[in-house]
Structure formats: C-alpha cells, structure tokens
Design an enzyme around this catalytic site. Structure first.
Site, PDB file in Angstrom:
ATOM      1  N   LYS A  21      -6.728   4.728   8.272  1.00  0.00           N
ATOM      2  CA  LYS A  21      -5.620   5.601   7.950  1.00  0.00           C
ATOM      3  C   LYS A  21      -6.012   6.972   7.759  1.00  0.00           C
ATOM      4  CE  LYS A  21      -3.348   2.011   5.105  1.00  0.00           C
ATOM      5  NZ  LYS A  21      -3.231   1.323   3.732  1.00  0.00           N
ATOM      6  N   SER A  52       0.991  -1.267   0.005  1.00  0.00           N
ATOM      7  CA  SER A  52       0.085   0.088  -0.032  1.00  0.00           C
ATOM      8  C   SER A  52       0.782   1.312   0.148  1.00  0.00           C
ATOM      9  CB  SER A  52      -0.759   0.036   1.324  1.00  0.00           C
ATOM     10  OG  SER A  52      -0.256   0.448   2.441  1.00  0.00           O
TER      11      SER A  52
END
Ligand code: ADP
Length: 745
Positions: free
Chosen positions: A695, A652
C-alpha cells in the site's frame, strides 16, 4: 518280373510290415482293388507321386489286401499290409483301361558288415528308448516290438512307421532301399525329435499355466524364442535384465532396497514378453534404477562469485540474494546444515521465478519448476501405486529423474493456490516433502523405496501470504518481493531488460531517455512487476529497428496512452478521503466519498462493498456518534467506495471512512496528498492491517506524500528501501484522535 495293379496314394505312406487303412473314393481305385481281390494273392503296388508332380517313383511297396468294406458313403475302406519294396520297371495302361499297371522286379538289397549291423542296431534301439522315454504319447510296447525285429530292414521300417514324421519324410524312407542308410538317417532324425521334445518341455514348463486356444501364436513365438536361445541368440528381455543387473550392481543403495530391486529383475525374467505385466515391471525398473541415487552437481560456494552472478540477472531483491549467500556461508561451516525452505511472496512479474532460476544457475545446481496451483490430489506429488493402471511416480520423483541429480533447485510455484478437498490435503503432503526431518527418506508410492530429498533446495512461491495453507506457512521462511516503484522499474529496464533485449536481437543500444521509459511505465503498463514493461519495450525496439526510426516518439509508436498517470484530486472537497487497498496488482489509492442529505438517519453504502466493509462503516459511525457528538437526526448519509465496479472487502478502511465522515461534518476538506489505512474499533483504536508495504509503494507511485498507518504496522516499513521513503511521510498512529488532531489542525 511281374505284372501288378497300381494304387496311387498321395498322403499316405505304407512301409513293409506296416498295416494301414485307407478309404478310397475314386471309382478307378475301387475297381483296381476289387479286381485285385479276384486274383490268387490279392496284391497291389502302392506308390506315391514324387513331390508336387505326377511323376511316379522307381520304388514302390507291394501290399496285400487284407479286407475291404463298402461304406454307406460309397467309398471303400481297405486294409492293406505292406510286404516289400520293389523296383518298378515300367508303368502302363492295360488295354484301354484307365487303371494303371506296372511291371515290377525284386530289389537287390545291399549286403552289410555283420558287426556294423549289430552296432547300428544297438545304437538305434538305445536312441529309440530315449525317445520313447521322453515322449509320453508313444507306447513302450513299441520298444519291445523293435527289440524282436529280425533284421535291420524290418527294424528301420518299424521305427519309421510310428515316428511322427511328415509324409515327404516318410516317403524318403519308403523309397530308400538301403537299410544302413535308413538306419543312419533315423539316428539323426530321432535325435532332432528328441531335441524338439526337450524344447517343448521347457516351453511347457514355463507356459503350463493357462494356455488357451487363442494362444497358439504365442506358443509358436515362444518356440521360436527358445530355438533362438538354443542358437545362442538372447531375447531382448534377457538382455534388459542383464543390463538392469549391471546397473543395480553399481548403485550405492541400502541392502533392503537392493534386494527388492534384484527380486523385481528376477520377476521380469520369468514374465513372458507377451504379458502386459512385463512392461509394467520393465518401466518400473527403468525408472528406479536410473534415478540419481547418488549423483549430484558440485555446488559453487564462492560467495563473491555468487553475489556477482545474482546481481548480474536481477536488480535489487536484496533480501533473497543475501539469504542465499548466508545459506552457502553456513553450508561451508556445516555441510550437514538443513537447507532452508524459502517462500517468495509477491505479485506477478516481480521476479520470483526468474530469481529462483538465477539462484540455481549461480549455485551450479539444476533447476526445475513444479506448479501446484489448482492441485487437489496429493498423489500428483507422491505418485500412484503400481497396482493401478497407468500408475506413475509423482511430480517430485519425475523432476528428480529429469534433472539426473539429487540436489537440484526445485521451484514449487503457487503454493497459495492449492486446493484441499475430498482427494486429500496437498499442503500436508507438501510439508512431508519439504520437512528436512522426513524428506531424508521420502517414499513415492510408485517407487516404493526411500529416496533422499534432503539435498534438494526447495523454493516456493505465492502471490498472497494469507492464502498459504497455515500448516505449511508455519514451516516456511517468507521473503517478500514487493511491487516495484516507478524509479525501480526505470532502473530494471535500463540495466536488465533493455540489455537483454539488445543481446537477444543482436543489435546495438538504442537511444531511449529515462523520461521515455517512464512514459512507457506509467501510460502503457499497469502492473506490480515488469513483465508487461518487458513486452512493451520489445515492441518499441522492434518498431525502431524495423522502421529505421531516428527520432523516437513513444506515442507515435505505441498509439494513444492506455493508462492515465495516477493523479490526485487537485481541489479536494469535504467528505472525501484517500483509502489504500491491496490488489493482486499491488497497492492502490481509492477514494471514500460521503454526502449527507435531508432524511431520517438512513445509511446508504454503495461501490460493491462486502460484509466486513459494511461493518467497518457502522463501527466508524457509532464511534463518531458517541465520541464526537455527530448527530444524524433528520439526515441520511450516503457513503460510496470508488471505483464503483470493483467488489471490495476486508477490514482495513475504517480509519479512512471515519475521517471522511468527520470531514463531511466539519465541512473541512482533507488534503488530496494524504492517505489512510487501518481498521477502527468502537473505542477509536487504529488496528493492524495487512499489505501495508504494498500500500505504501502504491501510495508513493500515485503521488501521496503523507500516509497514516496503524502503529503496529510500523515494522513493515523496514523492508522498504530507504530511497523510496524519501518523498513520503509515514505516520504510525494508535488512536483515531491522533489522526483527527493532525488532519484538522
Ligand atoms: P514472477 O515469477 O514473480 O511472476 P518472473 O520471475 O517471471 O516473475 O519475472 C518476469 C520478468 O521480469 C522476467 O523476465 C524477469 O527477468 C524480470 N524481472 C523481474 N524482476 C526483476 C529484477 N529485479 N531485475 C531484473 N529483471 C527482473
């Protein structure tokens, strides 16, 4: 009047007309016999001491010595035949001899009514016949002998001689000169013997299998029990069986199940108390008959009240609260609608367990929690068969039994941590338990009969969605519970945690400012949820109360700050970017650092990268080389992922790596308030990643104001409260060029 030698026999009784053999050991007795044999008629008087004493009785039996043999062991075997009862007038020692003699005279026998004698004789013979018929060890010929007995005297003595009476009883008969009295006593005694035989038969019938020597005690107990039965005392087992039957009668069960349980009760009746099988069957019946087959709590369906009740215990968590209200709404329209299988996913301490408890309470249902973290054995859920030693029902049935109703809320905790191994696949088993089609007739291995689980409201929890076994995941309604932002935590502390603490401690409100609560959150806790916050708040309040503190100073109470306020680099330098990572503690901001040094094109990667992170680096580099003409001739590159001590992996960080290298080559820093998440392809596409919501929240909590996410992840933003998104600019991108243009404008 007659003088006669006396033989004292302690454990032997001789009756008129009865022949007995005795072995005499003592010299005196032997001498008496030998002397008697020298007289004309070889007669002796046989007496027995009275009870335990040395006193001698007034009645004895004169016996003729039929034969005598001296045995090699020095004792004398004598054959005696009883002749008649006599009255002993006097015992005496003849001269200086130790041997005893007696003066005897004939008994005066009472006279009886002739008809009475006939009647009692008949009765005696009839009773005797019954007795002989039912006792296999007594020969029929005795009856023939008895029938030919000439008088009641002879008859009674004959019967007494072969009945299995003990010595004291026989002695009583020996010393009783009244034949009518003896006849009456015999009738009574034979009848009791008959009863005993009948009891023994009953017992033998039941215990005929496998009676071993060491089961003597058991046999005696059985006898005792049978006697208690005869007296009308019921055994515990019988009482239990009666209770079980009464319970079964009242249960509303399918015919087949009822039949099977009735059979189990019958089985228990036939098992002796000493057999271990008894307790196995008893435990089984105890559990199965006491399951809440049709007991359920009445559900609270007042939507307003429900909402109020849920809001009272938990801040936010709107999605799950709404889902519960929706469920109740649907149930009101269609009572048969299947219960949803909700799975609450989120980091620890965000309220998964406590909201489930609150849901149960608001719905007026019972609540029970089953933890399946680390579970690898399906039988823990579905029970073990009764044939196994120590078998028991599974956790589901145990919980149901404990609640006492069939519609509790069952929380199945940590479904993402079940283990599939050689013992089976608990996920597949769990699915059968949860599936509304199958769980209507859930069969626990121990219970063996179908139990309807369709009324149970199952709520599952997990920390990480991608770790939930895929077969299970497909069937679940996932509801995410996110990490809380600082703002939310302050609210939870003020509206929920603190009031709870005050109530618990029984104290008045304390003056804690928002600023102080914020300090506690940022400098003394590090978590997604509020569990630590609750703990630290309690500590502060205890101190304030106990030390009677007027002016609260957090630092003074809690000591040095444990965590620094997450700060962003103030003066960024080229080659560094902010990446976002998802940890069990929630989303965090981490740094990607890059430097170039003279060399030959070597790439060094540090910061404990995993394989897929290394691959992200090569993809990003090759993409930049081909599309942005980055040239590595005569240069090495070092890429470092902070912090250095935590292993990292997962695809990611591609976007953050590419932009950091770009920044290095352009020698242009990236603002510290910007962060990136997304994987990159060789063509520069920014690909979808997981954990975006967490996040973003992590980024907000750290002070990031702009964040680039993959376009495909934009839907994740919807579930973040609008209020939180006020201070952050979330930009969805499809391609690296969009980031490049924006950042290096
Ligand atoms: P989890 O099961 O997710 O690990 P818990 O349900 O055990 O978390 O929650 C930990 C503590 O935090 C509990 O005391 C709970 O009351 C409190 N808590 C969590 N979320 C909230 C919330 N939204 N509102 C009020 N209290 C909360």
């Amino acid at each position: 009047m007659q003088e006669i030698s006396v033989i004292i026999l302690k454990n032997l009784v001789i009756l008129p007309n009865q022949e007995i053999k005795v072995e005499l050991k003592s010299e005196i007795s032997q001498k008496i016999i030998k002397d008697a044999c020298k007289t004309d008629n070889s007669l002796v008087l046989v007496v027995a001491p009275i009870g335990e004493t040395t006193d001698l009785p007034k009645i004895g039996v004169v016996a003729a010595i039929k034969s005598k043999i001296e045995l090699p062991n020095k004792s004398l075997r004598v054959n005696l035949k009883g002749l008649q009862r006599v009255v002993v007038n006097k015992y005496f020692n003849k001269g200086n001899e130790e041997a005893l003699s007696a003066i005897i005279s004939e008994c005066r026998l009472p006279k009886f009514n002739e008809l009475e004698v006939i009647a009692i004789r008949r009765k005696l013979l009839e009773t005797l016949k019954n007795y002989i018929d039912s006792s296999p060890e007594i020969s029929n010929s005795i009856l023939v002998g008895a029938q030919t007995a000439t008088s009641l005297e002879v008859l009674t003595d004959m019967i007494t001689s072969f009945l299995p009476f003990d010595t004291p009883k026989k002695l009583e008969y020996m010393q009783n000169i009244n034949a009518m009295n003896r006849a009456n006593s015999l009738l009574k005694d034979i009848n009791s013997e008959l009863e005993i035989i009948k009891l023994e038969e009953k017992i033998n019938e039941r215990v005929s299998i496998n009676i071993e020597d060491n089961q003597k005690e058991f046999l005696l107990r059985e006898k005792l029990k049978e006697i208690r039965n005869e007296l009308g005392d019921k055994s515990v087992r019988e009482e239990d069986c009666e209770k079980f039957r009464a319970t079964l009668e009242k249960l509303d069960l399918p015919e087949k199940t009822k039949e099977k349980l009735a059979n189990e009760i019958t089985k228990l009746e036939g098992i002796s108390d000493a057999s271990p099988e008894g307790s196995v069957v008893r435990n089984y019946l105890d559990l199965v008959l006491n399951l809440p087959w049709s007991e359920s709590s009445e559900e609270n369906t007042d939507l307003k009240e429900l909402k109020k009740s849920l809001d009272k215990t938990h801040y936010g968590l709107d999605e799950i609260k709404e889902r519960v209200l929706e469920y109740v709404g649907i149930k009101k329209i269609n009572a048969k609608a299947a219960n949803p299988i909700i799975c609450l996913v989120g980091p620890p301490g965000v309220g998964k367990t406590s909201i489930a408890t609150s849901i149960a309470k608001s719905l007026n249902r019972e609540f029970i929690k089953i933890s399946v973290g680390g579970l690898n054995d399906s039988t823990e859920l579905t029970g073990s068969r009764r044939t196994y030693l120590g078998a028991s029902p599974g956790k589901i049935i145990q919980s149901i039994k404990k609640c006492g109703v069939n519609n509790p809320v069952i929380l199945i905790d940590e479904v993402d941590k079940m283990v599939k191994d050689y013992k089976g696949d608990p996920a597949a088993t769990l699915l059968e338990i949860l599936d509304p089609v199958q769980n209507k007739a859930f069969v626990d291995n121990y219970v063996e009969e179908p139990f309807d689980l369709s009324n149970v409201f199952f709520i599952l929890t997990a920390n990480i969605e991608s770790d939930i076994p895929i077969t299970l995941l497909d069937r679940l309604e996932i509801i995410n519970l996110n990490s809380y932002t600082g703002y939310e935590k302050v609210n939870i502390a003020k509206k929920y945690l603190l009031p709870n603490i005050y109530r618990e401690y029984g104290i008045k409100k304390i003056d804690l400012t928002d600023k102080q609560i914020e300090t506690i959150i940022t400098n003394y806790t590090y978590e997604s949820g509020v569990r630590d916050l609750d703990r630290v708040l309690r500590k502060v309040i205890r101190k304030v109360i106990l030390d009677d503190i007027k002016e609260i100073d957090i630092k003074e109470i809690l000591g040095e700050e444990k965590y620094e306020t997450a700060k962003l680099e103030q003066n960024p330098y080229p080659g560094v970017s902010n990446a976002l990572a998802y940890t069990p503690m929630g989303g965090i901001v981490t740094k990607v650092e890059t430097v170039k040094l003279p060399g030959s094109g070597k790439i060094t990667i540090t910061g404990m990268p995993g394989k897929s992170l290394e691959e992200s680096v090569s993809v990003a580099l090759d993409f930049l080389k081909t599309n942005y003409s980055i040239n590595l001739n005569n240069q090495d590159i070092h890429i470092h992922f902070l912090d250095a001590t935590t292993p990292k992996d997962g695809p990611s960080a591609g976007a953050a790596i590419a932009i950091a290298i770009m920044s290095l080559y352009l020698d242009k820093p990236i603002p510290a308030s910007v962060a990136f998440t997304g994987e990159i392809s060789l063509k520069g596409n920014i690909l979808k990643v997981g954990g975006v919501k967490e996040k973003i929240i992590g980024a907000i909590n750290t002070g990031v104001t702009t964040i680039y996410i993959p376009k495909d992840n934009e839907t994740d933003i919807q579930s973040i409260p609008k209020k939180m998104l006020k201070n952050i600019n979330v930009i969805g991108v499809k391609d690296y060029s969009e980031i490049y243009k924006e950042v290096f404008r």
